[in-house]
Design an enzyme around this catalytic site. Structure first.
Site, PDB file in Angstrom:
ATOM      1  N   HIS A  58       0.847  -1.199   0.000  1.00 18.44           N
ATOM      2  CA  HIS A  58       0.000   0.000   0.000  1.00 18.44           C
ATOM      3  C   HIS A  58       0.888   1.257   0.000  1.00 18.44           C
ATOM      4  O   HIS A  58       0.688   2.171  -0.809  1.00 18.44           O
ATOM      5  CB  HIS A  58      -0.897  -0.051   1.250  1.00 18.44           C
ATOM      6  CG  HIS A  58      -1.730   1.161   1.492  1.00 18.44           C
ATOM      7  ND1 HIS A  58      -3.102   1.162   1.355  1.00 18.44           N
ATOM      8  CD2 HIS A  58      -1.403   2.423   1.876  1.00 18.44           C
ATOM      9  CE1 HIS A  58      -3.574   2.366   1.636  1.00 18.44           C
ATOM     10  NE2 HIS A  58      -2.568   3.154   1.965  1.00 18.44           N
ATOM     11  N   GLU A  59       1.887   1.254   0.872  1.00 20.56           N
ATOM     12  CA  GLU A  59       2.781   2.419   0.972  1.00 20.56           C
ATOM     13  C   GLU A  59       3.663   2.551  -0.279  1.00 20.56           C
ATOM     14  O   GLU A  59       3.985   3.663  -0.699  1.00 20.56           O
ATOM     15  CB  GLU A  59       3.663   2.320   2.217  1.00 20.56           C
ATOM     16  CG  GLU A  59       2.900   2.338   3.540  1.00 20.56           C
ATOM     17  CD  GLU A  59       2.021   3.564   3.710  1.00 20.56           C
ATOM     18  OE1 GLU A  59       2.393   4.652   3.223  1.00 20.56           O
ATOM     19  OE2 GLU A  59       0.937   3.428   4.309  1.00 20.56           O
ATOM     20  N   HIS A  62       1.673   4.444  -2.843  1.00 19.39           N
ATOM     21  CA  HIS A  62       1.789   5.900  -2.632  1.00 19.39           C
ATOM     22  C   HIS A  62       3.146   6.397  -3.141  1.00 19.39           C
ATOM     23  O   HIS A  62       3.237   7.412  -3.827  1.00 19.39           O
ATOM     24  CB  HIS A  62       1.735   6.243  -1.136  1.00 19.39           C
ATOM     25  CG  HIS A  62       0.389   6.111  -0.498  1.00 19.39           C
ATOM     26  ND1 HIS A  62      -0.727   6.740  -0.981  1.00 19.39           N
ATOM     27  CD2 HIS A  62      -0.013   5.460   0.621  1.00 19.39           C
ATOM     28  CE1 HIS A  62      -1.764   6.454  -0.192  1.00 19.39           C
ATOM     29  NE2 HIS A  62      -1.354   5.672   0.789  1.00 19.39           N
ATOM     30  N   ASP A 155      -5.576   8.848   3.901  1.00 20.36           N
ATOM     31  CA  ASP A 155      -5.642   9.023   2.445  1.00 20.36           C
ATOM     32  C   ASP A 155      -6.896   9.789   2.002  1.00 20.36           C
ATOM     33  O   ASP A 155      -6.813  10.724   1.201  1.00 20.36           O
ATOM     34  CB  ASP A 155      -5.603   7.658   1.750  1.00 20.36           C
ATOM     35  CG  ASP A 155      -4.316   6.915   2.069  1.00 20.36           C
ATOM     36  OD1 ASP A 155      -3.319   7.588   2.395  1.00 20.36           O
ATOM     37  OD2 ASP A 155      -4.303   5.679   1.991  1.00 20.36           O
TER      38      ASP A 155
END
Ligand SMILES: [Zn+2]
Length: 249
Positions: A58-59, A62, A155
């Site tokens: 997930h990171e 980003h 987010d």
């Protein structure tokens, strides 16, 4: 960050694990155990590692979009309450910030759909693995929903702030988003301690997340004020200058 250990590089981004996560990891492994005995423990540990791999991905989502927009990624830090990509600066154009903020949930959504899709196919080969993969899929979908709550600086809150910037200017947009973020932090906090009044136990992780959001929202608002002032002192009035004037009028 202090008290953290490097576990490797992905796309040239250092991934670090905070020491507290190593302490909590066995607890996560127990909560994942699809059966008793050493075999259950093995798949429980696999689930715990899969959970934090999901958070790291997930990171990374980003980070890769932020890097494409010109940010430098310092590291990804994994904590018991989730992950954190540390950047030298966030992309400033609202559209870039929105794309960066949505990239993480997009990765989680893909992982969630993949987990829920593949788990039933795996079931006849390895039922314990199938249970763990299904649970990871479910958690990834929950991560998407939770992260999209407009609770700045999560987010969804970053999308909310970026959407306000063209209308309000950066500083007032950040201040408003931080207020809404703190409101959500209170709601999460109340939700976390609610079971205590009904003979249950505190949702400790949620309470930590609420505290983190509350602190982080305030810090983001202060940083936006500081940036606006610095801009003013450099004598380079920009959109930020208007923001400050609006605040002082
Ligand atoms: Zn995220």
């Amino acid at each position: 960050m202090a008290n953290s250990y490097s576990i490797g590089n992905v796309f040239g981004i250092p991934i670090r694990v905070h020491v507290t996560l190593l302490i909590f990891l066995p607890l996560f492994a127990f909560s994942f155990m699809p059966a008793g005995g050493p075999q259950g423990l093995f798949y429980g540990a696999l689930g715990a590692v899969g959970l934090f791999a999901s958070v790291a991905l997930h990171e990374i989502g980003h980070s890769l979009v932020a890097r494409a927009k010109g940010s430098r990624i310092l590291e990804i830090l994994l904590l018991p309450i989730g992950g954190m990509a540390r950047l030298n600066a966030l992309p400033r154009r609202p559209i870039d910030e929105i794309q960066t903020a949505l990239a993480g949930p997009a990765v989680s959504l893909a992982l969630g759909i993949a987990g829920l899709f593949f788990a039933p196919l795996l079931f006849s080969f390895n039922p314990l693995l199938a249970v763990v993969i299904h649970e990871l899929g479910r958690i990834n979908i929950m991560l998407v929903l939770f992260n999209l709550i407009p609770s700045f600086p999560m987010d969804g809150g970053r999308v909310f702030r970026a959407a306000l910037v063209p209308r309000l200017g950066r500083l007032p947009a950040t201040q408003l988003a931080a207020k809404v973020g703190r409101g959500f932090a209170w709601l999460f906090g109340i939700w976390a301690i609610w079971p205590v009044f009904h003979g249950g136990t505190i949702r400790f992780t949620l309470l930590l997340i609420a505290y983190f959001i509350y602190q982080a929202a305030g810090a983001e608002a202060r940083q936006a004020e500081w940036e606006a002032l610095a801009e003013l002192q450099r004598g380079q009035p920009s959109g930020l200058f208007d923001d400050l004037l609006r605040k002082w009028r």
